[in-house]
Design an enzyme around this catalytic site. Structure first.
Site, PDB file in Angstrom:
ATOM      1  CG  ASN A   1     -20.551 -12.200  59.918  1.00  0.00           C
ATOM      2  OD1 ASN A   1     -21.726 -12.508  59.899  1.00  0.00           O
ATOM      3  ND2 ASN A   1     -19.813 -12.345  61.005  1.00  0.00           N
TER       4      ASN A   1
ATOM      5  CE  LYS B   1     -24.334 -12.375  62.547  1.00  0.00           C
ATOM      6  NZ  LYS B   1     -23.530 -13.549  62.487  1.00  0.00           N
TER       7      LYS B   1
ATOM      8  N   GLY C   1     -23.891 -24.624  68.351  1.00  0.00           N
ATOM      9  CA  GLY C   1     -24.745 -25.821  68.433  1.00  0.00           C
ATOM     10  C   GLY C   1     -24.801 -26.358  69.852  1.00  0.00           C
TER      11      GLY C   1
ATOM     12  CG  ASN D   1     -16.074 -12.767  60.455  1.00  0.00           C
ATOM     13  OD1 ASN D   1     -16.517 -11.903  61.194  1.00  0.00           O
ATOM     14  ND2 ASN D   1     -16.425 -14.017  60.561  1.00  0.00           N
TER      15      ASN D   1
ATOM     16  CD  GLU E   1     -17.735 -20.518  59.052  1.00  0.00           C
ATOM     17  OE1 GLU E   1     -17.660 -19.629  59.935  1.00  0.00           O
ATOM     18  OE2 GLU E   1     -18.745 -21.213  58.867  1.00  0.00           O
TER      19      GLU E   1
ATOM     20  N   GLY F   1     -23.226 -30.690  64.817  1.00  0.00           N
ATOM     21  CA  GLY F   1     -22.129 -29.776  65.122  1.00  0.00           C
ATOM     22  C   GLY F   1     -22.318 -29.208  66.522  1.00  0.00           C
ATOM     23  CB  THR F   2     -22.159 -30.813  69.787  1.00  0.00           C
ATOM     24  OG1 THR F   2     -23.176 -31.619  69.179  1.00  0.00           O
ATOM     25  CG2 THR F   2     -22.565 -30.482  71.211  1.00  0.00           C
TER      26      THR F   2
ATOM     27  CG  ASN G   1     -21.710 -15.956  60.652  1.00  0.00           C
ATOM     28  OD1 ASN G   1     -22.724 -15.278  60.819  1.00  0.00           O
ATOM     29  ND2 ASN G   1     -20.711 -15.982  61.528  1.00  0.00           N
TER      30      ASN G   1
ATOM     31  CB  ALA H   1     -18.966 -21.821  69.519  1.00  0.00           C
TER      32      ALA H   1
END
Ligand SMILES: NC(=O)C1=CN([C@@H]2O[C@H](COP(=O)(O)OP(=O)(O)OC[C@H]3O[C@@H](n4cnc5c(N)ncnc54)[C@H](OP(=O)(O)O)[C@@H]3O)[C@@H](O)[C@H]2O)C=CC1
Ligand SMILES: CC(C)(CO)C(=O)C(=O)O
Length: 314
Positions: A196, A192, A15, A200, A274, A10-11, A105, A13
């Site tokens: 979130n 966390k 990664g 979120n 998510e 997962g390249t 997350n 934000a």
């Protein structure tokens, strides 16, 4: 410098950012790409960052996990909505004595990964970073960057501080990314979530940035009430979160530049939210212990409705 090899699944934000920082340090990093594959093969990865912008022109980029050599450390940096791919993605890229570091997350991801690779090979990480993928192979790091890491043990029993965590932390530290080691991953994940779950969730339901949520009295009350429910859910799972910590999250967000949460960005871009990792799993973990979290239960249903409408009808 260490000779550990890293695979980034997962390249995007986070990664893309963390992987590029490790490669910039001279580490052996292998990037799994999806829709950006061709662009990154041609032009590399562009990282914009207040820590210093740079381009990695030579990137070990792959389109299929089978092409990646087995690595010592596999970083999971997909959105959790793509975790159904992990049974296919993880086994080919992980060395027999390698370890998976989950930089996502939410809660409840480690047990799923442990089923694929075995619980002795899983570390969880929480990223305190604001970063976005703004174009193909183009990451814009906005602020922060610290990672909290903790060993996963069955049922989230505290795993202590292990030498392998320290070694991975050292690689990140050398790359300019501060890492804090936690003896208790479950506590770190619940802490966390104090941020979130309200921000979120409410950013999508109320269509608001963090500053708007903090400045309007009614939304601010909701933020605080939801934070208190997270504290109660954590307590029911033997994780003590102090009122000072809640206050710190509120003060910190008040001082933050107005921020569009990652869930709101996903909503605006019509990507799946998510919800299960960030809200559904903690809610279920609390319910299993007999703890009622009515605001969070309502937020969960509202988000499920909005997500369904967003993906199917608009
Ligand atoms: N961004 C942030 O500031 C923060 C994010 N997080 C958490 O980090 C996690 C990752 O988020 P983030 O980096 O923002 O997400 P991004 O969407 O930016 O990155 C996810 C990457 O995964 C790639 N991907 C999707 N499907 C596949 C596939 N089949 N094979 C290979 N790669 C694939 C995507 O590529 P493509 O776009 O081509 O599909 C994308 O580049 C989330 O859990 C998030 O909540 C935590 C703290 C802060
Ligand atoms: C708390 C924050 C903003 C980054 O640390 C985050 O996790 C997110 O955007 O989802």
């Amino acid at each position: 410098m260490s000779t550990r090899s890293y695979a980034i699944l997962g390249t995007g934000a986070i990664g893309g950012f963390y992987g590029a920082k490790l490669q910039q340090l001279g580490m052996d990093v292998h990037f799994l790409l999806h829709s950006d594959y061709e662009q990154v093969c041609r032009q590399g990865l562009l990282i914009e960052s207040p820590m210093g912008s740079f381009t990695l022109s030579a990137v070990k980029a792959y389109h299929h996990p089978e092409q990646i050599p087995a690595c010592d450390v596999v970083i999971v940096a997909l959105k959790t909505t793509k975790n159904y791919l992990l049974p296919q993605l993880l086994p080919p890229v992980l060395k027999d004595d390698g370890v998976v570091v989950i930089l996502q997350n939410g809660l409840g991801i480690e047990p799923q990964v442990a089923e694929i690779v075995n619980s002795k090979r899983v570390i969880g990480g929480l990223c305190f970073i604001c970063s976005n993928k703004v174009g193909k192979g183009h990451i814009r790091h906005l602020d922060y960057g610290m990672i909290t890491m903790g060993e996963y043990q069955d049922d989230y029993q505290p795993g202590g501080i292990t030498p392998r965590m320290q070694q991975i932390a050292e690689d990140f530290n050398n790359a300019g990314i501060p890492v804090e080691l936690s003896e208790n991953l479950l506590l770190a994940r619940w802490k966390k979530l104090v941020w979130n779950i309200p921000y979120n969730g409410l950013s999508v339901v109320l269509n608001a940035k963090t500053d708007e949520l903090m400045n309007a009295p009614d939304s601010r009350i909701l933020v605080e009430e939801i934070m208190q429910e997270v504290v109660r859910g954590a307590k029911g799972n033997h994780c003590k979160i102090s009122q000072q910590f809640v206050q710190k999250m509120l003060n910190h967000t008040e001082k933050m530049k107005p921020y569009l949460t990652s869930m709101k960005l996903d909503y605006n871009e019509k990507r799946p939210l998510e919800i299960e990792a960030i809200i559904g799993n903690p809610l279920r973990m609390a319910t299993e212990k007999g703890i009622d979290l009515p605001h969070i239960a309502m937020l969960y249903r509202q988000l499920k409705f909005l997500d369904y409408q967003n993906l199917n009808f608009h």
